[in-house]
Enzyme design. Structure first.
Site, PDB file in Angstrom:
ATOM      1  N   LYS A 167     -22.291  51.480-112.116  1.00 28.07           N
ATOM      2  CA  LYS A 167     -21.617  52.028-110.975  1.00 28.07           C
ATOM      3  C   LYS A 167     -20.979  53.355-111.168  1.00 28.07           C
ATOM      4  O   LYS A 167     -20.671  53.759-112.433  1.00 28.07           O
ATOM      5  CB  LYS A 167     -20.644  50.977-110.728  1.00 28.07           C
ATOM      6  CG  LYS A 167     -19.649  51.495-109.222  1.00 28.07           C
ATOM      7  CD  LYS A 167     -18.401  50.576-109.240  1.00 28.07           C
ATOM      8  CE  LYS A 167     -17.481  50.987-108.066  1.00 28.07           C
ATOM      9  NZ  LYS A 167     -16.407  50.063-107.592  1.00 28.07           N
ATOM     10  N   GLU A 212      -3.918  49.793-102.689  1.00 28.08           N
ATOM     11  CA  GLU A 212      -4.564  49.298-104.016  1.00 28.08           C
ATOM     12  C   GLU A 212      -3.275  49.366-105.026  1.00 28.08           C
ATOM     13  O   GLU A 212      -2.875  50.229-105.577  1.00 28.08           O
ATOM     14  CB  GLU A 212      -5.594  50.016-104.377  1.00 28.08           C
ATOM     15  CG  GLU A 212      -6.497  49.337-105.627  1.00 28.08           C
ATOM     16  CD  GLU A 212      -7.621  49.752-105.915  1.00 28.08           C
ATOM     17  OE1 GLU A 212      -8.281  49.219-107.111  1.00 28.08           O
ATOM     18  OE2 GLU A 212      -8.076  50.661-105.430  1.00 28.08           O
ATOM     19  N   GLU A 256     -20.331  45.598-106.621  1.00 26.09           N
ATOM     20  CA  GLU A 256     -19.156  46.784-106.792  1.00 26.09           C
ATOM     21  C   GLU A 256     -17.730  46.325-106.950  1.00 26.09           C
ATOM     22  O   GLU A 256     -17.196  46.798-108.032  1.00 26.09           O
ATOM     23  CB  GLU A 256     -19.291  47.518-105.140  1.00 26.09           C
ATOM     24  CG  GLU A 256     -18.267  48.852-105.466  1.00 26.09           C
ATOM     25  CD  GLU A 256     -18.199  49.382-104.263  1.00 26.09           C
ATOM     26  OE1 GLU A 256     -17.173  50.247-103.952  1.00 26.09           O
ATOM     27  OE2 GLU A 256     -18.988  49.493-103.519  1.00 26.09           O
ATOM     28  N   GLU A 394     -18.577  55.771 -94.577  1.00 22.42           N
ATOM     29  CA  GLU A 394     -17.640  55.138 -95.130  1.00 22.42           C
ATOM     30  C   GLU A 394     -16.470  56.116 -95.533  1.00 22.42           C
ATOM     31  O   GLU A 394     -15.163  55.946 -95.407  1.00 22.42           O
ATOM     32  CB  GLU A 394     -17.893  54.372 -96.604  1.00 22.42           C
ATOM     33  CG  GLU A 394     -16.706  53.673 -97.190  1.00 22.42           C
ATOM     34  CD  GLU A 394     -17.274  52.799 -98.492  1.00 22.42           C
ATOM     35  OE1 GLU A 394     -16.431  52.880 -99.553  1.00 22.42           O
ATOM     36  OE2 GLU A 394     -18.223  52.300 -98.376  1.00 22.42           O
TER      37      GLU A 394
END
Length: 409
Positions: A167, A212, A256, A394
């Site tokens: 990733k 987050e 992911e 996104e």
């Protein structure tokens, strides 16, 4: 240098803890780190401390603390760059106001010498005026060219497909220019109204609302809430529920997300007597997007891990860098075409006991010195099934958070 911490009731009788507005106290010139009304607001700067000196600096301050809680006594606030090897510092505020989850509110003041009287410091907690209205025009221009961004996504996807990495996160930036200085206090108030459950922050011209939690360490209890995998929100409950269901069932987004939570878990576990995590990812919804999230919590083994060391061990997580870390970061450096600065790092606070709360630096903007320009960032995790145009969409959805807070008719 001496830090004096007293409950609000010992400092002023003009207002109660419930009446304290941290956004107003910070104003346009102070610093802010707050979520759901809980956190810190500051006024003034007592010292700036190089990152490598932060822990030792705090231990050398004389402390007069009648509260004795996480976040009382001297506290450093700052933002760690995406590349933590870049020079950076933390701020020791001259005046810091904290609202805690248990309802208490306290004030910490810093005095240069023992002869200074904390009560003589000239500040007010309830006299900050509301931001005034302005009539501004705005232009929005890309930093990284869209075609270069799409090529970078393709390069990262191909690197995953070839087995070089599992990733990588590719980001882009846009610039908002205003005909008049952008009022940071107004931006923070809009972020509070729209993203109250996110970590709203303002540190040296770096402003945002991050959903987050990177890591929280409070009296030996450790928490993290990694996010990875994103879908838009439309405002229609039925459509948003369908998008959430698709997100949960998406193998691309689950892969992911799994990379991120495994990395965070494996980093924290050696310091823990136990570490629990949700067995399945859940939906974390904010105003304009929804993410896959997994909450982790546990208890540290003694001696407790200092939050300072935890932050640098974790950042950047695969949610902002990639995996394996070094190979992903090298690829980002080769193809992304920009310096991220503080975007993608961490923002938060630490105290002299090793407590602290740090959020991942996303949904954010870097302001120019005159506040006439703001640089906004957004990115996404790239895996084998990533589509460049879907990744572009996104980033457009993520950029709306700060765009809507800055631009007003």
């Amino acid at each position: 240098m001496r830090a004096t911490t007293r409950l609000l009731s010992e400092v002023t009788s003009s207002l109660t803890a419930s009446e304290v507005d941290l956004n107003a106290i910070a104003g346009s010139d102070g610093m802010l780190f707050v979520r759901n009304g809980i956190g810190f607001a500051t006024q003034g700067v007592a010292a700036r401390v190089a990152s490598h000196e932060a822990k030792s600096f705090l231990t050398n301050i004389q402390i007069d603390d009648s509260v004795n809680a996480p976040g009382s006594g001297p506290v450093l606030i700052g933002a760690i760059p995406f590349d933590s090897k870049e020079p950076h510092d933390f701020v020791l505020p001259r005046i810091l106001v904290c609202k805690a989850e248990d309802g208490r509110c306290w004030v910490t003041t810093i005095q240069d010498t023992d002869s200074d009287n904390p009560a003589s410091l000239n500040f007010s907690l309830d006299s900050v005026s509301a931001p005034s209205a302005t009539a501004s025009t705005y232009t929005v221009t890309p930093g990284v060219d869209v075609e270069k961004y799409l090529a970078a996504v393709t390069a990262a996807r191909d690197a995953v497909r070839s087995g070089l990495i599992t990733k990588a996160v590719i980001a882009r930036d846009v610039f908002v220019s205003s005909s008049q200085p952008i009022d940071i206090q107004s931006v923070l108030l809009r972020l509070r109204n729209t993203f109250g459950s996110s970590y709203q922050f303002s540190v040296d011209g770096f402003v945002g609302a991050s959903p987050e939690l990177l890591v929280s360490i409070l009296s030996g209890e450790v928490s993290s809430h990694p996010l990875a995998g994103t879908a838009p929100r439309t405002g229609d409950p039925t459509t948003d529920a369908q998008l959430a269901a698709s997100l949960l069932s998406s193998s691309k987004n689950q892969i992911e997300h799994r990379i991120v939570i495994d990395a965070v878990h494996d980093t924290l576990l050696p310091w823990c007597s136990y570490l629990d995590w949700e067995p399945e990812a859940s939906i974390v919804a904010v105003a304009n997007v929804q993410h896959l999230g997994t909450h982790m919590s546990g208890r540290l083994s003694e001696p407790f891990l200092h939050v300072f060391d935890a932050v640098y061990a974790l950042s950047p997580t695969p949610a902002l860098g990639g995996h394996p870390r070094d190979k992903a970061l090298n690829l980002i450096s080769d193809v992304e075409g920009m310096s991220r600065g503080r975007y993608g790092g961490a923002v938060g606070w630490l105290d002299s006991r090793g407590n602290g709360v740090w959020a991942v630096s996303i949904r954010c903007a870097e302001y120019s010195n005159n506040n006439m320009t703001a640089r906004l960032f957004a990115g996404g995790g790239i895996v084998a099934d990533s589509d460049p145009l879907s990744e572009l969409a996104e980033t457009q959805a993520k950029l709306q958070a700060m765009l809507a807070a800055i631009i007003r008719p």
